[in-house]
Every structure is written in C-alpha cells, then in structure tokens.
Design an enzyme around this catalytic site. Structure first.
Site, PDB file in Angstrom:
ATOM      1  CG  ASP A  67      -1.693   1.269   1.443  1.00 41.77           C
ATOM      2  OD1 ASP A  67      -1.639   2.155   0.561  1.00 41.77           O
ATOM      3  OD2 ASP A  67      -2.372   1.388   2.479  1.00 41.77           O
ATOM      4  CE  LYS A  84      -1.841   6.882  -3.488  1.00 43.66           C
ATOM      5  NZ  LYS A  84      -2.374   5.978  -2.441  1.00 43.66           N
ATOM      6  CD  GLU A 112      -5.217   3.459  -2.451  1.00 44.89           C
ATOM      7  OE1 GLU A 112      -6.071   4.211  -1.943  1.00 44.89           O
ATOM      8  OE2 GLU A 112      -4.096   3.856  -2.821  1.00 44.89           O
ATOM      9  CG  ASP A 153      -9.263   5.084   2.011  1.00 44.34           C
ATOM     10  OD1 ASP A 153      -8.829   5.671   3.025  1.00 44.34           O
ATOM     11  OD2 ASP A 153      -8.519   4.565   1.152  1.00 44.34           O
TER      12      ASP A 153
HETATM   13  P1  ADP Z   1      -3.126   7.345   3.962  1.00 48.25           P
HETATM   14  O1  ADP Z   1      -4.028   6.307   3.384  1.00 48.25           O
HETATM   15  O2  ADP Z   1      -3.542   8.746   3.649  1.00 48.25           O
HETATM   16  O3  ADP Z   1      -1.684   7.109   3.667  1.00 48.25           O
HETATM   17  P2  ADP Z   1      -3.671   6.289   6.681  1.00 48.25           P
HETATM   18  O4  ADP Z   1      -4.767   5.391   6.289  1.00 48.25           O
HETATM   19  O5  ADP Z   1      -2.452   5.670   7.264  1.00 48.25           O
HETATM   20  O6  ADP Z   1      -3.245   7.307   5.554  1.00 48.25           O
HETATM   21  O7  ADP Z   1      -4.300   7.330   7.747  1.00 48.25           O
HETATM   22  C1  ADP Z   1      -3.519   8.280   8.381  1.00 48.25           C
HETATM   23  C2  ADP Z   1      -4.395   9.184   9.211  1.00 48.25           C
HETATM   24  O8  ADP Z   1      -5.087   8.431  10.200  1.00 48.25           O
HETATM   25  C3  ADP Z   1      -3.601  10.256   9.945  1.00 48.25           C
HETATM   26  O9  ADP Z   1      -4.258  11.497   9.828  1.00 48.25           O
HETATM   27  C4  ADP Z   1      -3.627   9.751  11.375  1.00 48.25           C
HETATM   28  O10 ADP Z   1      -3.497  10.817  12.309  1.00 48.25           O
HETATM   29  C5  ADP Z   1      -4.998   9.125  11.432  1.00 48.25           C
HETATM   30  N1  ADP Z   1      -5.167   8.175  12.540  1.00 48.25           N
HETATM   31  C6  ADP Z   1      -4.424   7.067  12.799  1.00 48.25           C
HETATM   32  N2  ADP Z   1      -4.858   6.445  13.915  1.00 48.25           N
HETATM   33  C7  ADP Z   1      -5.912   7.175  14.380  1.00 48.25           C
HETATM   34  C8  ADP Z   1      -6.795   7.059  15.525  1.00 48.25           C
HETATM   35  N3  ADP Z   1      -6.659   6.062  16.410  1.00 48.25           N
HETATM   36  N4  ADP Z   1      -7.756   8.000  15.665  1.00 48.25           N
HETATM   37  C9  ADP Z   1      -7.877   8.994  14.784  1.00 48.25           C
HETATM   38  N5  ADP Z   1      -7.093   9.174  13.719  1.00 48.25           N
HETATM   39  C10 ADP Z   1      -6.118   8.271  13.509  1.00 48.25           C
HETATM   40 MG    MG Z   2      -4.682   4.830   2.281  1.00 51.59          MG
END
Ligand code: ADP
Ligand code: MG
Length: 633
Positions: A10, A72, A173, A195
């Site tokens: 991913d 990205k 995704e 998502d």
């Molecule tokens: P992406 O797909 O954009 O790369 P992710 O799916 O890894 O990102 O999501 C990242 C986001 O999720 C960040 O903004 C992070 O702060 C938030 N996040 C991660 N864990 C939690 C949580 N327990 N509660 C709220 N927000 C969260």
């Molecule tokens: Mg993602």
C-alpha cells in the site's frame, strides 16, 4: 513454500506498508523499528543519503528544504495539474521546470521525479521485507486509488521498476480492502468502501457477482482527511495560547511541530477514551494545558467529517443505488478509527461497517491476498478475476476539435472497444490519432494522453478509408491504442506513454541512479549495524565487569580490555564501519577469557561475538523478527 515471494504494498499518501500471505492469512511486515506503518516521507541528509519514514520526519521540521511528504499527490501529473497542490503543500519544485515536463522536486541540492521519490519509499518496504524473510524480494502488487488515471498508474509502475520491483499488478485500493475481508467469498452483493486517510477521502461502490469484484462508482475529496482535524486542533491551540498566555507561536515552526504532535496524540487517545489532557511546554517557561472530552472533539470535527457525506451520496447516485441496497461496508484509512466517523458511516449506509482489521493496514493486507492469487498460492481464490472500472472516459480527437469517446467512464476493466473512422481530405496519407481522457466535449478541455500518426495510407477519396481504432485497457488500467486502415492493412499502435510519464530510457537511468543510492544506503546501513553491534558488546562488557568472573582476571588483562573498550567507544562515533568492525573484533578477542569464565550467561554469548540478534534475545530486549522468521521460512 513459495519459490518467489510476492509482496503486497500500500503506497499511501501519508503512510505506506508491505504485507505478505502467511499461510491462510495476510500479515503486515514491520520495519526495523518494529512499526507496521512507514510514513511516506523522504529526506536527503547532509551527506546526500536518502532517509525514509519515521527517521525522515524530523527533517520536515528542521530542514524542510531536504524533505518531502505527500508525493503521491504529484504522481503522473504535470505542472498545470498541480496548482492547487502547490498552494496547499510545501512542494519545492526544481527551478528549471517547463510546462509539459515531468515534475522534479528539490531535496537539498538534488532533484528527483515523483516516481523516484516514491521508489525510495518502495525500496524501504522492499528492504523491510527482505530483512524479514532474509531473502531477496523482487515482485510486488501495489495498490492505487480507484480514480487514478493512466498517467498516475504508469508513474506508480515506474516507481516500482525504479525500486527494483517487478509490479505484477496494480490493484485498486477499495478492491484490495474488500479482498482483505474475504468478501469475494460472499459471491454476490454490493460493497461500499469508505476510506478516510491522512489527506484524502475516497468512497467506492463495488459490485460483487459470482465472486468477482467490479468497481461501479467512485467519488471523494482529494483534500479531506485526518490532516484537517489536526490543523483545526492546532489552530484552536494557537488561538488559546495567544489568549491565555499572550504568546503568538503561530510562526514558530518548532512550537507548531510540538503542538502538532500533541494534538495527534490527543486525537488518537480520544478514539478510545472519553477525555484526555493536552499538555504542551511553551517557550518562556509557559505551558498550555487543556482537557478535551470526546464530546467536545466530536463537535469540533463534525463539519469536517460531514464533508464526506456529499461524495457518498453522489457515488450512490452514480451507481443507481439506495443506501439500503448496500450489503457490506468496509472502513479504510486511519481516520476511520474515530468512533464518530464510524457512526456517521453506519447512519449513511444503514449498516454496521466491518472493523475487524486495522483500517490503516487493510489495503496492504488485501494487496498481499492479490499477490498470493497471482503467485498461484491460493486454491480458493485461484479463479478469481478482479475487475475495476476506468474513472474517466477515453477517446480520440476527431475533426473540428471534438472528443469522440471510445471507452466510457466507469467501464469495467480490463476493457476494449473499437470505433471506425475515415479520412477527411482526398488522398489523405496520414491520420493523426490524439488520445484523450476526460468527460468534456472539446478535445482542448480533455487531458491529452498521447499522439501518434497512422502513416502511409494509399491515396483514396475522402471518406473511403476505413480506419479501425481499438482501445484496450489492461488489468492494470493501462491503455493500449492501435489504429489500422482496413483496406490497405496499414497499422500503427502504442502503449500510451502519458504526457507526464517517463520514457523507458528515463526509467532505465533512474534504475541505474537508484543503484548508486543503493550503495550509499548500504554503506550507511553497515555503519548503523556495526554501531548496534558495538553497543551490544559494550553493554555486555558492562555486565561482565559486574560479574564474579571479572574478579578472576589479572590487572593486565583488565587494563588491556579497558584500552580496547576505549578504542571501540571512539571509533563507534566515526563513520567508518570497517574500523568499527575491527575494534569490535579486537574487543571480542581481548575479552575471550572473560567470556569463557562467564560462558553460561547471555553476556558470554554476546562477548563471544555471536550475532547481535541472538545476543539481544539472550538479554530479553524486544526484537520479534528472528522468532517469526523461523515460522515463515
Ligand atoms: P493514507 O491512506 O492517507 O496514507 P492512513 O490510512 O495511514 O493514511 O491514515 C492516516 C491518518 O489516520 C492520519 O491522519 C492519522 O493521524 C490518522 N489516525 C491514525 N490512527 C488514528 C486514531 N486512532 N484516531 C484517529 N485518527 C487516527
Ligand atoms: Mg490509504
């Protein structure tokens, strides 16, 4: 045992991960730091070495001109596509960029294209997997957003190649997330994938028929996610601090970074607790303390999460479905850990969403499932095809500058379609094929993907030639176009090289460049590993000195050990791994008798120069990999 391991990746805007199929279930492979998520941040350090992930984050604050995140957003895009991104994100473009060129980002004194920067992230993931398996990893399935266009998909594939990975398949995704939940086994139904990540929101509606997925609609907001929540909380904190402490910290990037860290912790805590305290140290010996309840937090973020409603409704409308017709809802993205977001999704789709898997891991897990299918490793899913849709219509420019659509938006891929055309002028020998992407009627309003000419048509009166134009979108979403004049048999074809894509030569050069970097990286790693080993030996020696065995040594032996110890401590601080190794070896030899005297203890093991992992385990520190490795081999 799989002969050639294929991993699932991913490649996220905020975080990236690598996973693989362990027996029947996919698992995420942690990095050296033991963490599953690798922040999608790349930095170039003072010695021009590439740093990726958590270690790169501090550069964002300390030397932002040497770091980049959210790359990205620039994949497969041109200067004119990214004006909005440039307003919102601190991308430092190379100064000598011209319109129509592949973008380049400045890191320190060097410049890199978006696929190269993504390749650095991919190489880190590849390395994590190789460390885990203790074997090379050269093949991967990589996920992309369902709405990624041809150029963005090509750029992702290029990134894989530059990283030394053969990209067997690009998977959407939402499709990957559904696979991770094994929804394919349900045979039929409608799945909504919601998502909400760090900076983007995507909603996808998938149709499952006979175990086959089809993305029937996508929508979203490319500037909506956890970052907006963070920024809102930061703004509140800054305003509070100005009011309470009469301190304006808004332009103090270090304080803002501290606040950011604290609000993210607060946000995450509130996903599982009903209240938490923010406590931030400020300059001038001041503090910012504030209790925040989940209720207050939910009120604050309501306007942000409400912005996901419109796209969801639009996607349902595009799919021609009512919320009640949705059978399964899948949550993806770290921000869907927020209970209020889950509640909103449940209300929207009138259904409890799947939450068993970690939402920030589920896409990588699904990619691993797909990798396993492609590797022929799974019987149950062997026959499964994965269908996606093309997010935008594809066509060609016809006389008068008009767009003629050949494959319509939201068509299932792989897809192919053929249209017939003729010539405009008497004796016309060449036909210019201008490949377009977009919904607009005029060619100039669509994105130009490629141009090529069908040449050498024998002289005919206008309207006599019969030109067949065939579009094929392969399973990766990449477009192949061919044109053929049927009377003469003249033909011409191309795999569409997107306007902002890299040529094959460029990709080759980047692969070579990345080998140069690989060498630098390798050297750096050796230094780090040697230092770690030195630390282990030194720590073991400290223990040895406290053991009864120490008392059995002569004072000469002790003096010699002290000298060797001092030498190792000194060389450890330098950048020369072979010098560190030599000093380690000398200390090992010098402490041989001590080690023998202590033979039965873990300290003895370390001093005898056993490898670091074994020594670590003996001392009970937390390194999980070697145990797992034995199981997976
Ligand atoms: P992406 O797909 O954009 O790369 P992710 O799916 O890894 O990102 O999501 C990242 C986001 O999720 C960040 O903004 C992070 O702060 C938030 N996040 C991660 N864990 C939690 C949580 N327990 N509660 C709220 N927000 C969260
Ligand atoms: Mg993602």
């Amino acid at each position: 045992m799989a002969t050639d391991r294929i991993v699932g990746i991913d490649l996220g805007t905020t975080n990236s991960l690598v996973a693989f199929m362990q027996g029947e279930s996919p698992v995420v492979i942690p990095g050296e730091d033991g963490l599953n998520l690798v922040p999608s941040v790349v930095a170039l350090d003072e010695r021009d070495q590439i740093i990726v992930g958590n270690a790169a984050r501090k550069y964002l604050i300390e030397t932002p001109e040497r770091a980049v995140y959210s790359i990205k957003r620039l994949m497969g895009r041109g200067l004119e596509d990214i004006q909005e991104e440039l307003q919102l994100f601190p991308f430092r473009l190379a100064e000598d960029l011209h319109a129509g060129e592949v973008l380049r980002i400045t890191l320190g004194k060097k410049t890199f294209t978006p696929p190269e920067i993504s390749a650095f992230i991919l190489r880190q993931l590849k390395r994590n997997a190789e460390r885990f398996f203790n074997a090379p990893v050269n093949k991967a399935v990589i996920t992309v957003p369902a709405y990624f266009n041809d150029a963005q998909r090509q750029a992702t594939k290029d990134a894989g190649r530059i990283a030394g990975l053969e990209v067997l398949r690009l998977v959407n995704e939402p499709t990957a997330a559904s696979l991770a939940y094994g929804l394919d086994k349900k045979q039929n139904g409608i799945v909504a994938v919601y998502d909400l990540g760090g900076g983007t929101f995507d909603i996808s509606i998938l149709k499952l028929h006979d175990g086959i997925f089809e993305v029937i609609a996508t929508n979203g907001d490319t500037h909506l996610g956890g970052d907006d929540i963070d920024n809102l909380l930061i703004k509140i904190a800054i305003d509070d601090i100005l009011g309470d402490a009469n301190l304006d910290v808004s332009r103090n990037s270090e304080v803002v970074a501290t606040i950011r860290k604290a609000v993210i912790e607060t946000k995450i805590a509130l996903s599982s607790e009903s209240a938490t305290e923010m406590d931030i140290e400020l300059p001038q010996g001041k503090r910012y303390q504030r209790e925040i309840t989940r209720e207050q937090f939910e009120q604050l973020i309501q306007p942000i999460i409400d912005r996901t409603v419109g796209p969801c409704k639009q996607a349902l409308k595009d799919a021609g479905l009512k919320p009640a017709q949705i059978d399964e809802v899948v949550l993806v993205g770290g921000s869907t850990r927020i209970p209020k977001v889950r509640a909103l999704v449940e209300e929207l789709f009138q259904r409890k969403p799947h939450t068993d898997l970690n939402p920030d891991e589920v896409v990588a897990l699904g990619a691993a499932v797909q990798a396993n299918i492609l590797g022929g490793g799974s019987e149950a899913t062997e026959n499964m095809l994965l269908l996606d849709v093309t997010p935008l219509s594809l066509g060609i420019e016809v006389a008068g500058g008009v767009t003629d659509k050949i494959i319509l938006r939201n068509s299932t891929i792989p897809a192919s379609a053929t249209q017939y055309y003729t010539t405009q002028i008497d004796g016309q020998a060449n036909v210019a094929i201008h490949v377009l992407q977009g919904e607009r009627e005029l060619a100039k309003d669509c994105r130009s993907l490629a141009r090529f000419d069908l040449k050498g048509i024998p002289p005919m009166t206008a309207g006599m030639a019969r030109i067949e134009v065939k579009f094929l979108i392969d399973a990766n979403g990449i477009l192949h176009v061919s044109a053929r004049e049927q009377r003469s048999g003249k033909e011409s074809e191309i795999e569409v090289q997107p306007s902002y894509g890299l040529t094959d030569d460029q990709v080759e050069n980047m692969i070579l460049d990345s080998f140069d970097f690989a060498e630098e990286d390798f050297r750096r790693r050796q230094v780090i590993e040697a230092r770690n080993e030195a630390d282990t030996i030194l720590a073991a020696l400290e223990k040895g000195k406290k053991s009864p065995a120490w008392g059995q040594l002569t004072s000469d032996e002790k003096k010699k050990i002290a000298k060797l110890e001092k030498a190792l401590v000194q060389t450890k601080g330098e950048d020369d791994y072979s010098a560190i190794r030599t000093a380690i070896d000398l200390l090992n030899q010098g402490t041989m008798r001590l080690a023998e005297l202590m033979m039965d203890t873990a300290v003895g093991t370390a001093l005898k120069g056993k490898n670091m992992d074994e020594a670590d385990m003996g001392e009970g520190t937390e390194t999980g990999h070697p145990v797992a490795r034995a199981d997976f081999e």
